[in-house]
Design a protein around this motif. Structure first.
Motif, PDB file in Angstrom:
ATOM      1  N   ASN A  68       0.803  -1.220   0.000  1.00 39.94           N
ATOM      2  CA  ASN A  68       0.000   0.000   0.000  1.00 39.94           C
ATOM      3  C   ASN A  68       0.835   1.267   0.000  1.00 39.94           C
ATOM      4  O   ASN A  68       0.289   2.370  -0.038  1.00 39.94           O
ATOM      5  CB  ASN A  68      -0.935   0.002   1.209  1.00 39.94           C
ATOM      6  CG  ASN A  68      -0.180  -0.029   2.523  1.00 39.94           C
ATOM      7  OD1 ASN A  68       0.966  -0.456   2.583  1.00 39.94           O
ATOM      8  ND2 ASN A  68      -0.828   0.408   3.590  1.00 39.94           N
ATOM      9  N   GLN A  69       2.168   1.136   0.062  1.00 37.64           N
ATOM     10  CA  GLN A  69       3.046   2.301   0.049  1.00 37.64           C
ATOM     11  C   GLN A  69       3.668   2.538  -1.323  1.00 37.64           C
ATOM     12  O   GLN A  69       4.442   3.473  -1.485  1.00 37.64           O
ATOM     13  CB  GLN A  69       4.155   2.126   1.099  1.00 37.64           C
ATOM     14  CG  GLN A  69       3.643   2.019   2.523  1.00 37.64           C
ATOM     15  CD  GLN A  69       4.747   1.678   3.505  1.00 37.64           C
ATOM     16  OE1 GLN A  69       5.848   1.308   3.122  1.00 37.64           O
ATOM     17  NE2 GLN A  69       4.456   1.808   4.790  1.00 37.64           N
ATOM     18  N   GLN A 296      -5.174   8.169  -0.110  1.00 32.77           N
ATOM     19  CA  GLN A 296      -4.233   8.328   0.990  1.00 32.77           C
ATOM     20  C   GLN A 296      -3.385   9.567   0.734  1.00 32.77           C
ATOM     21  O   GLN A 296      -3.438  10.173  -0.344  1.00 32.77           O
ATOM     22  CB  GLN A 296      -3.352   7.090   1.141  1.00 32.77           C
ATOM     23  CG  GLN A 296      -2.573   6.731  -0.105  1.00 32.77           C
ATOM     24  CD  GLN A 296      -1.708   5.503   0.092  1.00 32.77           C
ATOM     25  OE1 GLN A 296      -1.155   5.304   1.155  1.00 32.77           O
ATOM     26  NE2 GLN A 296      -1.586   4.681  -0.941  1.00 32.77           N
ATOM     27  N   ASP A 297      -2.602   9.944   1.735  1.00 37.41           N
ATOM     28  CA  ASP A 297      -1.713  11.093   1.584  1.00 37.41           C
ATOM     29  C   ASP A 297      -0.632  10.779   0.561  1.00 37.41           C
ATOM     30  O   ASP A 297      -0.064   9.676   0.556  1.00 37.41           O
ATOM     31  CB  ASP A 297      -1.055  11.440   2.919  1.00 37.41           C
ATOM     32  CG  ASP A 297      -2.090  11.813   3.975  1.00 37.41           C
ATOM     33  OD1 ASP A 297      -3.252  12.026   3.594  1.00 37.41           O
ATOM     34  OD2 ASP A 297      -1.735  11.888   5.161  1.00 37.41           O
ATOM     35  N   GLY A 298      -0.346  11.754  -0.306  1.00 38.05           N
ATOM     36  CA  GLY A 298       0.689  11.526  -1.303  1.00 38.05           C
ATOM     37  C   GLY A 298       0.821  12.697  -2.251  1.00 38.05           C
ATOM     38  O   GLY A 298       0.211  13.768  -2.075  1.00 38.05           O
ATOM     39  N   PRO A 323       2.434   7.688  -2.535  1.00 34.69           N
ATOM     40  CA  PRO A 323       2.200   7.924  -1.104  1.00 34.69           C
ATOM     41  C   PRO A 323       3.360   8.684  -0.462  1.00 34.69           C
ATOM     42  O   PRO A 323       4.530   8.507  -0.840  1.00 34.69           O
ATOM     43  CB  PRO A 323       2.065   6.513  -0.529  1.00 34.69           C
ATOM     44  CG  PRO A 323       1.672   5.662  -1.695  1.00 34.69           C
ATOM     45  CD  PRO A 323       2.347   6.264  -2.892  1.00 34.69           C
ATOM     46  N   SER A 324       3.038   9.513   0.491  1.00 35.54           N
ATOM     47  CA  SER A 324       4.065  10.314   1.154  1.00 35.54           C
ATOM     48  C   SER A 324       4.755   9.555   2.285  1.00 35.54           C
ATOM     49  O   SER A 324       5.909   9.838   2.604  1.00 35.54           O
ATOM     50  CB  SER A 324       3.441  11.596   1.705  1.00 35.54           C
ATOM     51  OG  SER A 324       2.399  11.281   2.619  1.00 35.54           O
ATOM     52  N   TYR A 326       6.195   6.088   3.483  1.00 38.01           N
ATOM     53  CA  TYR A 326       6.567   4.764   2.990  1.00 38.01           C
ATOM     54  C   TYR A 326       7.867   4.323   3.644  1.00 38.01           C
ATOM     55  O   TYR A 326       8.643   5.136   4.151  1.00 38.01           O
ATOM     56  CB  TYR A 326       6.721   4.768   1.464  1.00 38.01           C
ATOM     57  CG  TYR A 326       7.654   5.829   0.926  1.00 38.01           C
ATOM     58  CD1 TYR A 326       9.025   5.625   0.862  1.00 38.01           C
ATOM     59  CD2 TYR A 326       7.153   7.053   0.489  1.00 38.01           C
ATOM     60  CE1 TYR A 326       9.877   6.596   0.384  1.00 38.01           C
ATOM     61  CE2 TYR A 326       7.990   8.028   0.008  1.00 38.01           C
ATOM     62  CZ  TYR A 326       9.354   7.797  -0.057  1.00 38.01           C
ATOM     63  OH  TYR A 326      10.201   8.765  -0.533  1.00 38.01           O
TER      64      TYR A 326
END
Length: 446
Positions: A68-69, A296-298, A323-324, A326
């Motif tokens: 998910n990263q 998600q954040d990114g 993503p931010s 990871y």
């Protein structure tokens, strides 16, 4: 002097008198060279016995530790038409931020008030369900009332039947008594007639006896008629009971039929209500899908679909996001012949592209610019490139990886194996033998 002629100059000239010749002829250069060769040979022999770490080198890429990263694309669950962009490439977005707005392209969803109209239909159908429920309650009450009325009517008819039975019994007793009286009156009349014939009784006595006989006969006929009427009342009472049972059975059956028909209609309406609720939920959810949001954040990497008015199908890629948050990892690929030589938990040295390094593959301790990693996963199925994928995570006991490394950049990896002398490694390389196969001392837990 080239010393080409067979005539030697030394026969005519004494060379030792010259200073340059004295410097040359009196030095023993071969002794120094021999000493150099001896020292070099000793050093080389010592080097051959130095430890060398066998290794497997490979190339790979920087990735993330968790799926998910990793970089992902954002798709739309419904087909649509791009109406408005709210971000541009390079922008940072948080989870739930709106990226773009789309509009419907299917004609059945063009109505902007589709959800509101469906809600009105749902309310109407729900009212129908309530009306059916009220009708069901009324029919149940009607059936209960008919059943109570039938019970009372049957009790009344049974009481009437009992009264008729008692009346028949009373009339039959009276009839028997009158029969006896009529027989006695007949006997008295015959006796009086006989005595009158013999002259013992007067004519008046005979007439009185005849009158009594006629009265007894009349009463007997009346009693028989009354008895038959009473028996007819019993039959009528039994017929009334049968009629009551049939009548109320018909009424109750009709009410139950109406009840079942109403229940069936209520169930159908409930099915329609459930379908309308599903449609309303789908329309409401579909309206929310007209705004594509960040999962998600990114950072927005690339707008795959661009412009205004461009249409797309469901599932098509619209935007690429990184993503931010990871955790970095490295994926390397090893040949099938080298796969049995590596194990989960072993140390690996990593050299990143763009970061200067001086690498001695056999002496990891003297290498510069490499970073420590550990094997955390080995793929069980071969990849498309004909090699097996191995995932590496940072070694927390080693130097921290550079923070400016980006996902997707290249990396060179050195998987460290067994320690052997240099002469053995040279001999192995000359003969093209594989590295030593060994098992780690501590078995890794699955």
């Amino acid at each position: 002097m080239l010393n080409i002629s067979k005539n030697s100059v030394s026969e005519y000239v004494d060379l030792t008198k010259f200073k340059s010749c004295q410097e040359i002829f009196h030095k023993e250069y071969h002794k120094r060279f021999k000493s150099f060769l001896m020292v070099f040979t000793v050093i080389m022999i010592m080097i051959l016995f130095l430890p060398w770490t066998q290794n497997i080198t490979s190339s790979g890429n920087v990735t993330t530790l968790k799926p998910n990263q990793r970089p992902q694309t954002i798709q739309s669950q419904i087909p649509g038409r791009i109406e408005q962009w709210f971000v541009q490439e390079g922008d940072f977005v948080t989870a739930g931020d709106t990226i773009l707005r789309i509009s419907e392209v299917k004609s059945e969803y063009f109505d902007a008030q589709l959800a509101e109209r469906t809600n009105v239909q749902l309310n109407a159908k729900s009212s129908s369900v309530d009306a059916y429920k009220n009708k069901i309650n009324a029919l149940n009450n009607q059936i209960s009332a008919l059943q109570r009325e039938r019970t009372l009517k049957l009790e009344q008819a049974q009481n009437k039947l009992k009264q008729a039975y008692l009346k028949v019994k009373t009339d039959s007793i009276d009839l028997e008594a009158l029969k006896i009286k009529a027989a006695i009156a007949n006997t008295q009349f015959e006796r009086t007639s006989s005595l009158q014939t013999e002259g013992l009784k007067a004519v008046k006595d005979v007439e009185d006896a005849r009158n009594k006989l006629q009265e007894a006969s009349a009463k007997l006929v009346s009693a028989e008629n009354k008895f038959l009427v009473a028996k007819n009342e019993v039959i009528n009472s039994q017929l009334d009971i049968s009629t009551l049972q049939a009548t109320y059975a018909d009424k109750i059956s009709k009410a139950q039929s109406d009840l079942y028909a109403t229940q069936s209609s209520a169930y159908d309406t409930e099915v329609q209500v459930s379908k309308l609720e599903t449609d309303l939920a789908n329309y409401t959810k579909r309206n929310s899908l007209l705004y594509v949001t960040a999962p998600q954040d990114g950072y927005i990497n690339k707008a795959i679909k661009s412009g205004i008015g461009e249409t797309f199908k469901e599932g098509e890629q619209l935007v690429s996001i990184m993503p931010s948050n990871y955790e970095l990892a490295v994926e390397m690929y090893v040949r099938p012949i080298d796969l049995p030589l590596i194990h989960v938990g072993e140390d690996v040295r990593v050299q990143f592209d763009g970061w200067p390094a001086i690498v001695f593959s056999g002496w990891p301790n003297v290498s510069y610019g490499t970073y420590g990693a550990k094997i955390i996963a080995i793929e069980n199925f071969i990849s498309n490139n004909g090699m097996y994928r191995v995932l590496l995570a940072p070694n927390k006991e080693d130097v921290e990886w550079p923070k400016d490394i980006r996902v997707g950049s290249g990396a060179r990896t050195i998987a460290l194996l067994d320690n052997v002398p240099i002469w053995f490694e040279i001999w192995r390389q000359i003969n093209s033998f594989p590295p030593n196969f060994y098992q780690p001392e501590q078995a890794t837990t699955k």
